[in-house]
Every structure is written in structure tokens, then in C-alpha cells.
Enzyme design. Sequence first.
Site, PDB file in Angstrom:
ATOM      1  N   ILE A 285       0.823  -1.831  -0.041  1.00 21.62           N
ATOM      2  CA  ILE A 285      -0.135  -0.165   0.183  1.00 21.62           C
ATOM      3  C   ILE A 285       0.702   1.308   0.112  1.00 21.62           C
ATOM      4  CG2 ILE A 285      -1.444   1.325   1.546  1.00 21.62           C
ATOM      5  CD1 ILE A 285      -2.813  -1.676   2.159  1.00 21.62           C
ATOM      6  N   GLN A 287       0.742   4.185   1.124  1.00 21.69           N
ATOM      7  CA  GLN A 287       0.674   5.056   2.046  1.00 21.69           C
ATOM      8  C   GLN A 287       0.871   4.536   3.041  1.00 21.69           C
ATOM      9  OE1 GLN A 287      -2.118   4.925  -0.301  1.00 21.69           O
ATOM     10  NE2 GLN A 287      -1.556   6.787  -1.251  1.00 21.69           N
ATOM     11  N   ASP A 288       1.593   3.037   3.085  1.00 19.76           N
ATOM     12  CA  ASP A 288       1.997   2.032   5.035  1.00 19.76           C
ATOM     13  C   ASP A 288       2.946   2.881   5.246  1.00 19.76           C
ATOM     14  OD1 ASP A 288       2.398   0.163   6.395  1.00 19.76           O
ATOM     15  OD2 ASP A 288       2.536  -1.166   4.512  1.00 19.76           O
ATOM     16  N   GLN A 289       2.817   2.955   6.896  1.00 19.51           N
ATOM     17  CA  GLN A 289       3.797   3.875   7.436  1.00 19.51           C
ATOM     18  C   GLN A 289       4.881   2.432   7.910  1.00 19.51           C
ATOM     19  OE1 GLN A 289       3.654   7.944   9.394  1.00 19.51           O
ATOM     20  NE2 GLN A 289       1.203   7.172   9.716  1.00 19.51           N
ATOM     21  N   TYR A 290       4.006   2.103   7.984  1.00 20.76           N
ATOM     22  CA  TYR A 290       5.089   0.926   8.270  1.00 20.76           C
ATOM     23  C   TYR A 290       6.259   0.128   7.734  1.00 20.76           C
ATOM     24  CZ  TYR A 290       3.099   0.308  12.881  1.00 20.76           C
ATOM     25  OH  TYR A 290       1.742   0.234  14.597  1.00 20.76           O
TER      26      TYR A 290
END
Length: 338
Positions: A285, A287-290
Amino acid sequence: MGNINQTYKTNISEEDFAPEYYQLESFEFSSGEKLKNLTVEYFAFGTPITDDEGHIANAIVFCHGWGGDCGSIRRILDVVGVDKPIDTEKFFVIAITTLGSPNSPSPSTTKLGSKFPKYSIEDMVSFQMEFLKVKFNIKHLKGVIGNSMGGFESLTWGAKYPDYMDFLISLVSSYKVAGHNYALFKLMSNLIESDPNYNNGNYTKQLTISLKLANESMYSFGLSREYYRTISNDEIDMGMEAMAEETVEENWDANDIVYRNNASTKYNIENIISNIKAKTLIVAINQDQYFPPELDAIPMSNMIKDSKLVFYDSIMGHVGTHEIIKIEKELKEFLKDF
């Protein structure tokens, strides 16, 4: 041997979900320690098909994320069911609450607390393999799907046992825990272990305040950075409070968290990931911050020979796997050969 002749539903909804439990006679950890009479929580649906030797030959295992359980399969139900990409008239789907998570063997569930054996991501995989063999007579999987920490398991499965499955699907995951993910896991554990009542894991009552702080520390990373700017500061306060209260409502256990974090921080298969033979789909994804794609999914796709990389957008960031329907076409294309 468990009953593999029972009838399973091919379509499920939220209302249909009801975990089952199986008593595993024993399990040996990689440390050599053994536990006996272990309860395993799982949920199975679809159409089991056996080969000439009686082994289920079309099983797909779903591995849940860090704070999940077998019920986390509900996150991807939009693509699981009759005539869906993961067609339950063709596949038999098994979701297992993994080793270390409540309702399967964990420090809290077994009541062993700090005496529970230390475990690794590889132990989680071995535990699931043992359960599949004993309960369902499975020696080879059609595929493994892993979400976040479950991706650690699915990728480890493919790297350590490359002939065990035909395909892998990694959802918002990576080949190692490093950088800010490592720091966040350590921060959570430090908040718990620094509690004066922790007592090296030998506490007599739950550490409510430190557990609340530990979960609250993760709040700002689960969703996208853009999402947090679409809501007010008051809503952020409420979100943080909800994260804190989750630990009370779900009766979190401090040792469960510390043990799981220790297993995760040691996860790194960079040196063996090239062993993977299974056809692999890496889902990221944007926009995945992890697990930002440029740091995790893209490098990983270059390490796995027979892999395909798919991205999609979700303002929900890391938890946006419930919007997996956005890549329905890509999933159908990937799974058509199986």
C-alpha cells in the site's frame, strides 16, 4: 488425526465466524523446550480436496498480523468465497491463531507467564506445520497468505521450506524488521518492562497503565500520514484513547506483548529469502507507514525470483488491507494457474 470429512461452509460473513479449537498433543520449540496438551484456535472454510493418499491438497493458510487472530481472515473476505479470486469451491482456507497469540499457546493462555518458552517467527511456522499435519493431514499447501507479521511467517515458510507450497502472497509486509519498526517494537517493550511491577515477567496483576501507553505509542503509524490530517486534534485524542482502552477491553497480557515483540525484532530472512521457489505476489500500500513500498516491497521483489509486485492506494495506510478488493483483478490473474 482430526476429522477432515466434515462439511465446511464455502461462503462466510461476520455472523458465521466461530473459531474452533484443537488439542495438539505436544510441540517442540527450536530451543529444544517442549510443551504438551496445547489448545490451538483456528477457523476453516471452503472445499477440502484430498489426493490419492488422503492428504488435503488444496489448502490455503492465512497468517494474521501482530495484534490479530484467526478472525483476522475477515479483513480479506471481499476476495474470499465462491467465484471470488480465492474461490472456496476450489480452495480450502484455514486461518490459525498463531503461536504466542491469545487462545492459541501463549504466556497468558497457558498460564506459564515468564516460564513460557521464548519463540521465534520460525517457531510460529513450525507450530502451524505441526497443527496442519496432525489435525488436517496436510503435508503440502496450495498457498500461504500473510498479512503484516503474518507476512513474516509466510515468507519464512517459503524461505525455510521452499517445496511446501505452490504460491505465497505477502500483504503489507517485509523480509526483516528494521529501522522505525524495530524502534517501535522496542519502545513498546521498554514501556512494559520498565514498569516497576513487571518484575521480569513475574507480575501478579496486569500492568494496565504501561500496556495502555505501549499500544498508544503505535497509534500514529497504523493509518496514513494523510489520514491524520483529515481529522481534528479532538478526534486524534479519541483515537489514542481508544487504542489505550483496547488493551483493557481485550484483556491484553504484558508477557504476550513482550514475547511477540522479541520474536518480531529478531526477524530477518534477508540471507535466505532467495530460497523461495513458490510463485510470489507482493502486495503493498503506497501510504503504508510501517512498510513503505520503497523500503520493503520493492527491494523484496528483487530478492524473490518468481515474484510479482502490486501496489494500491489507501488513506487507511497499513490497515488498508480491508480494501484489498481494489486489486481483485490482479489477484484473479495471479491465482488463475492454481
